[in-house]
Write an enzyme that holds these catalytic residues in place. Structure first.
Site, mmCIF file in Angstrom:
data_model
loop_
_atom_site.group_PDB
_atom_site.id
_atom_site.type_symbol
_atom_site.label_atom_id
_atom_site.label_comp_id
_atom_site.label_asym_id
_atom_site.label_seq_id
_atom_site.Cartn_x
_atom_site.Cartn_y
_atom_site.Cartn_z
ATOM 1 N N CYS A 27 127.732 55.754 37.909
ATOM 2 C CA CYS A 27 126.489 55.867 37.152
ATOM 3 C C CYS A 27 126.166 54.486 36.600
ATOM 4 O O CYS A 27 127.006 53.596 36.607
ATOM 5 C CB CYS A 27 126.663 56.812 35.971
ATOM 6 S SG CYS A 27 127.187 58.462 36.455
ATOM 7 N N ARG A 58 122.911 52.483 41.190
ATOM 8 C CA ARG A 58 124.204 53.082 40.821
ATOM 9 C C ARG A 58 124.137 54.598 40.673
ATOM 10 O O ARG A 58 125.159 55.269 40.523
ATOM 11 C CB ARG A 58 124.714 52.486 39.501
ATOM 12 C CG ARG A 58 125.056 51.022 39.566
ATOM 13 C CD ARG A 58 125.723 50.586 38.281
ATOM 14 N NE ARG A 58 126.979 51.276 38.070
ATOM 15 C CZ ARG A 58 128.160 50.834 38.478
ATOM 16 N NH1 ARG A 58 128.253 49.693 39.127
ATOM 17 N NH2 ARG A 58 129.249 51.527 38.241
ATOM 18 N N TRP A 88 124.791 59.632 38.600
ATOM 19 C CA TRP A 88 125.190 60.089 39.937
ATOM 20 C C TRP A 88 126.217 61.170 39.670
ATOM 21 O O TRP A 88 127.347 60.885 39.276
ATOM 22 C CB TRP A 88 125.797 58.937 40.743
ATOM 23 C CG TRP A 88 126.171 59.312 42.132
ATOM 24 C CD1 TRP A 88 127.401 59.694 42.576
ATOM 25 C CD2 TRP A 88 125.319 59.335 43.273
ATOM 26 N NE1 TRP A 88 127.353 59.950 43.918
ATOM 27 C CE2 TRP A 88 126.094 59.735 44.380
ATOM 28 C CE3 TRP A 88 123.965 59.053 43.480
ATOM 29 C CZ2 TRP A 88 125.567 59.857 45.656
ATOM 30 C CZ3 TRP A 88 123.443 59.179 44.754
ATOM 31 C CH2 TRP A 88 124.244 59.578 45.821
ATOM 32 N N ASN A 115 130.276 56.355 32.270
ATOM 33 C CA ASN A 115 130.402 56.200 33.714
ATOM 34 C C ASN A 115 131.877 56.312 34.048
ATOM 35 O O ASN A 115 132.686 55.526 33.540
ATOM 36 C CB ASN A 115 129.868 54.828 34.156
ATOM 37 C CG ASN A 115 130.216 54.523 35.596
ATOM 38 O OD1 ASN A 115 130.259 55.422 36.432
ATOM 39 N ND2 ASN A 115 130.477 53.261 35.897
ATOM 40 N N GLY A 116 132.234 57.286 34.881
ATOM 41 C CA GLY A 116 133.639 57.463 35.235
ATOM 42 C C GLY A 116 133.956 58.941 35.354
ATOM 43 O O GLY A 116 133.049 59.774 35.440
ATOM 44 N N GLU A 144 134.960 55.795 65.254
ATOM 45 C CA GLU A 144 134.208 55.256 64.116
ATOM 46 C C GLU A 144 133.993 53.740 64.278
ATOM 47 O O GLU A 144 132.908 53.228 63.983
ATOM 48 C CB GLU A 144 134.950 55.584 62.808
ATOM 49 C CG GLU A 144 134.327 55.042 61.553
ATOM 50 C CD GLU A 144 132.881 55.481 61.296
ATOM 51 O OE1 GLU A 144 132.374 56.395 61.977
ATOM 52 O OE2 GLU A 144 132.242 54.890 60.420
ATOM 53 N N LYS A 152 130.237 51.994 64.336
ATOM 54 C CA LYS A 152 129.834 50.914 63.425
ATOM 55 C C LYS A 152 129.307 49.729 64.218
ATOM 56 O O LYS A 152 128.282 49.153 63.890
ATOM 57 C CB LYS A 152 131.005 50.440 62.545
ATOM 58 C CG LYS A 152 131.461 51.344 61.461
ATOM 59 C CD LYS A 152 130.539 51.471 60.269
ATOM 60 C CE LYS A 152 129.583 52.607 60.476
ATOM 61 N NZ LYS A 152 129.934 53.887 60.036
ATOM 62 N N GLU A 208 125.932 50.512 65.880
ATOM 63 C CA GLU A 208 124.875 50.813 64.921
ATOM 64 C C GLU A 208 124.284 49.567 64.271
ATOM 65 O O GLU A 208 123.075 49.479 64.059
ATOM 66 C CB GLU A 208 125.512 51.714 63.864
ATOM 67 C CG GLU A 208 124.642 52.225 62.792
ATOM 68 C CD GLU A 208 125.431 53.126 61.829
ATOM 69 O OE1 GLU A 208 124.795 53.962 61.216
ATOM 70 O OE2 GLU A 208 126.670 52.975 61.698
ATOM 71 N N HIS A 250 140.939 57.923 83.365
ATOM 72 C CA HIS A 250 140.248 58.933 84.174
ATOM 73 C C HIS A 250 138.787 58.559 84.383
ATOM 74 O O HIS A 250 137.908 59.418 84.338
ATOM 75 C CB HIS A 250 140.373 60.308 83.508
ATOM 76 C CG HIS A 250 141.799 60.743 83.360
ATOM 77 N ND1 HIS A 250 142.573 61.142 84.429
ATOM 78 C CD2 HIS A 250 142.612 60.788 82.273
ATOM 79 C CE1 HIS A 250 143.791 61.442 84.003
ATOM 80 N NE2 HIS A 250 143.833 61.226 82.697
ATOM 81 N N LYS A 266 118.736 56.082 55.967
ATOM 82 C CA LYS A 266 119.728 56.943 55.337
ATOM 83 C C LYS A 266 119.050 58.142 54.689
ATOM 84 O O LYS A 266 117.979 58.020 54.116
ATOM 85 C CB LYS A 266 120.440 56.147 54.253
ATOM 86 C CG LYS A 266 121.748 56.747 53.904
ATOM 87 C CD LYS A 266 122.688 55.667 53.425
ATOM 88 C CE LYS A 266 124.085 56.199 53.406
ATOM 89 N NZ LYS A 266 125.033 55.325 54.037
HETATM 90 C C1 AGP Z 1 126.978 56.221 60.027
HETATM 91 O O1 AGP Z 1 127.154 54.885 59.760
HETATM 92 C C2 AGP Z 1 125.621 56.729 60.030
HETATM 93 N N1 AGP Z 1 124.763 56.181 59.111
HETATM 94 C C3 AGP Z 1 125.453 58.180 60.434
HETATM 95 O O2 AGP Z 1 126.209 58.401 61.574
HETATM 96 C C4 AGP Z 1 125.808 59.238 59.395
HETATM 97 O O3 AGP Z 1 127.187 59.293 59.212
HETATM 98 C C5 AGP Z 1 125.270 60.591 59.883
HETATM 99 O O4 AGP Z 1 123.878 60.521 60.005
HETATM 100 C C6 AGP Z 1 125.660 61.722 58.984
HETATM 101 O O5 AGP Z 1 125.136 61.591 57.704
HETATM 102 P P1 AGP Z 1 125.645 62.509 56.538
HETATM 103 O O6 AGP Z 1 127.088 62.230 56.330
HETATM 104 O O7 AGP Z 1 124.809 62.111 55.353
HETATM 105 O O8 AGP Z 1 125.403 63.926 56.935
#
Ligand code: AGP
Length: 609
Positions: A2, A28, A75, A101-102, A481, A485, A488, A504, A604
């Site tokens: 927060c 935050r 938050w 905050n915490g 993962e 990254k 992306e 394979h 996002k």
């Molecule tokens: C990952 O770096 C992405 N931004 C994306 O794959 C993300 O994890 C995915 O869209 C799922 O989002 P969420 O965890 O908010 O559901």
């Protein structure tokens, strides 16, 4: 996470200054906001759920009277984002206001104790106990100073906190205290300020005093005084001049949010150790009873699910089905039923594909469990039980700190289930729990010792046309993962497979100089993985290995390597092993001239209802 801010002005009203500072702290937390001021010996409070601008529109945050005040942007960790849970929180007498905050870990016991003494609680937050504890200190000893009442109070708190307290008992003071949550004081000749981050007061002053863990600060018109919480010893500390431009300050000196968030992981992992155990236990009970368990998510959260399927299997002997959310309805929509349990993982709690899967499952009476970073998100509303992963807002589009937090929470859940089922020995359990506690320091070591090495690797491979990521067992999830990254944010086409599958088909792509990243955790798969490395090497691939510190066997084979500390239990390994891969993606993006915070075509999902 927060944002907190407060000030005592020599002249003028504090409320507009607090409002402007909270806007600068909105990164935050932004699910609710509140302010408290004191004027003519009276306490004034405004607070509500919603973003600062929304709340200001309906409540006017600027018209609280008085030159002294505190403010909070939230938050949620304990209690949904509702007006009643917004800070500041007050005691029964309405004389003491607290922002925090915490996470207070022992708040349930403290609340019980205070309720037994007749204190009435209004909210579901952990913070409210602080206001009542201070009130209690005055009940026991009415002649205490505000600072001493706060001192007595914080000595009883377990967990993390940066708090600020105002009271009509001493209307000219703000008392702050810190343990494992950030707190900084700002000074100039017109005012004294405190905040969770420097950007909050940077346009007002660049003179800052860093408050350290275990310290209490009293602010007044005269300035600030610091003492140690443990023994009340006075601390002398001069302000430092901060040379950051405002834009850098929001990122705390880092050039991008992504790298700031990678570096935040030791702290966010510490916060995942402060979960509400009751909800984890409840979830473990549901998982224990379930006939079939689906682990449903998208993107990075899906990789956390995949890793957790190994955790549940290896620790709790529970078979689970990790499913990419957008495929769930097609794959399982007809068969899912009242005996099915869907453990859904979503950082935002709002991802459309994930929610569609959840809806389909609910329509067929399945049980939905949720793990999310956003309390108050749709996922928390539709889940039978949910756990908050407590990573704080993630501004970079690429999920980094939220991934490692998810892994930590899921490992804790698997451990609880294992305990319930009596599937692991006490010794093994103790070992894993000990290592879980050390994870924040392990990740810190990796960042400190390996970041420069990763930078060099990124320089070397920046023009590669394609990358392979390979791992076996739980490291398959880490490989997936690492690949996501890199694609992306650095726009490098990349392929990931369980290493055993690479021969394979995918291996036909390999030619001399082709970069292959191997995740070489020291678990049962290590020996076989060496065989996979040899296969790739024989075809001229350049081997980049993430290895355990001192793994000479793989060092011999690798063209480049980064090391993570020794003795990481298998089920925790994705956390340390993914950290260098996050750094690799970041530095590849930088080398290739891209802004890692703004990957093209992606945004996002951060809606808070
Ligand atoms: C990952 O770096 C992405 N931004 C994306 O794959 C993300 O994890 C995915 O869209 C799922 O989002 P969420 O965890 O908010 O559901």
């Amino acid at each position: 996470m927060c944002g907190i801010f407060g000030c005592i002005l020599k002249d003028g009203d504090a409320a507009p200054v607090i409002h402007a500072a909270l806007k600068r702290l909105e990164y935050r937390g932004y699910d609710s906001v509140g302010e408290a001021t004191i004027h003519n010996g009276k306490l004034f409070i405004k607070k509500d759920q919603g973003k600062i601008d929304e709340v200001h529109k309906t409540r006017n945050l600027d018209d609280l009277p008085g030159n002294i005040g505190i403010g909070h942007t939230r938050w949620a960790t304990h209690g949904a984002p509702l007006e009643v849970n917004a800070h500041p929180h007050i005691d029964c007498s309405g004389q003491i206001a607290v922002i925090h905050n915490g996470i207070i870990e022992n708040f349930t016991q403290l609340k019980q104790e205070l309720e037994n003494r007749g204190h009435i609680f209004k909210s579901k937050t952990d913070t409210e106990v602080i206001a009542h504890l201070i009130e209690r200190a005055f009940e026991t000893n009415p002649s205490l100073s505000l600072a001493d009442a706060v001192l007595e109070t914080v000595r009883r708190l377990e967990g993390s906190y940066a708090i600020a307290v105002i009271s009509t008992r001493e209307p000219d003071k703000i008392v702050c205290a810190r343990h494992e949550s950030p707190l900084v004081v700002g000074v100039n000749d017109k005012a004294v300020y405190f905040a969770s981050d420097i950007p909050a007061f940077l346009p007002l002053t660049n003179k800052a005093v860093m408050v350290e863990d275990g310290e209490l600060v009293v602010l007044s018109q005269e300035g600030y005084g610091i003492k140690k919480i443990a023994d009340s010893k006075v601390v002398t500390r001069e302000p430092k001049v901060i040379a950051w431009a405002p834009e850098m300050a929001v990122k705390q000196g880092y050039p991008h949010f992504m790298i700031k968030e990678i570096h935040e992981q030791p702290d966010t992992l510490r916060n995942t150790l402060r979960l509400q155990e009751h909800y984890l236990d409840l979830m473990a009970t549901f998982l224990d009873r379930a006939r079939e368990v689906f682990l449903v998510a998208c993107g990075t959260s899906y990789h956390a699910c995949l890793a957790s399927s190994y955790m549940f299997s290896k620790l709790a002997f529970l078979s689970t089905y990790p499913v990419i959310a957008s495929e769930f309805v097609e794959q399982h929509g007809k068969s899912v039923n009242i005996d099915s349990t869907i453990l859904t993982v979503s950082q935002s709690g709002e991802t459309a594909d994930t929610l569609a899967a959840v809806n389909a499952a609910r329509q067929r009476a399945a049980t939905v469990l949720g793990l999310t970073n956003v309390i108050g998100s749709t996922l928390t509303r539709v889940s039978r039980v949910y756990v908050g992963q407590q990573s704080g807002p993630e501004i970079g589009v690429a999920a980094t700190k939220t991934f490692t937090s998810q892994l930590s929470v899921l490992a804790q859940l698997a451990l609880r289930l294992a305990k319930k089922r009596g599937k692991v020995s006490q010794d093994e359990m103790d070992f894993i729990e000990e290592k879980l506690k050390q994870l924040p320091d392990t990740v810190d070591t990796i960042i400190r010792t390996q970041e420069e090495k990763v930078k060099q690797i990124a320089k070397k491979y920046k023009d590669a046309k394609v990358f392979f990521f390979l791992g076996r067992g739980i490291s398959t999830a880490t490989a997936y993962e690492g690949r996501l990254k890199l694609m992306e944010i650095a726009y490098v086409p990349a392929i990931a497979f369980p290493a055993g599958e690479s021969k394979h088909g995918p291996i036909s792509l390999v030619e001399p100089g082709f970069p292959v990243v191997f995740i070489c955790a020291k678990d049962d798969t290590h020996k076989t993985l060496i065989g996979n490395i040899m296969e790739m090497k024989a075809r001229g691939a350049s081997i980049i290995a993430v290895i355990e510190d001192g793994d000479e066997e793989i060092k011999e084979l690798a063209d480049d390597y980064v090391e993570v500390p020794k003795d990481i239990p298998e089920i925790l390994s994705p956390v340390p092993y993914v950290t260098p891969l996050q750094l690799l993606a970041y530095y590849m993006a930088i080398e290739r001239g891209y802004n890692p915070d703004m990957p093209r075509n992606l945004a996002k999902s951060v809606t808070v209802k």
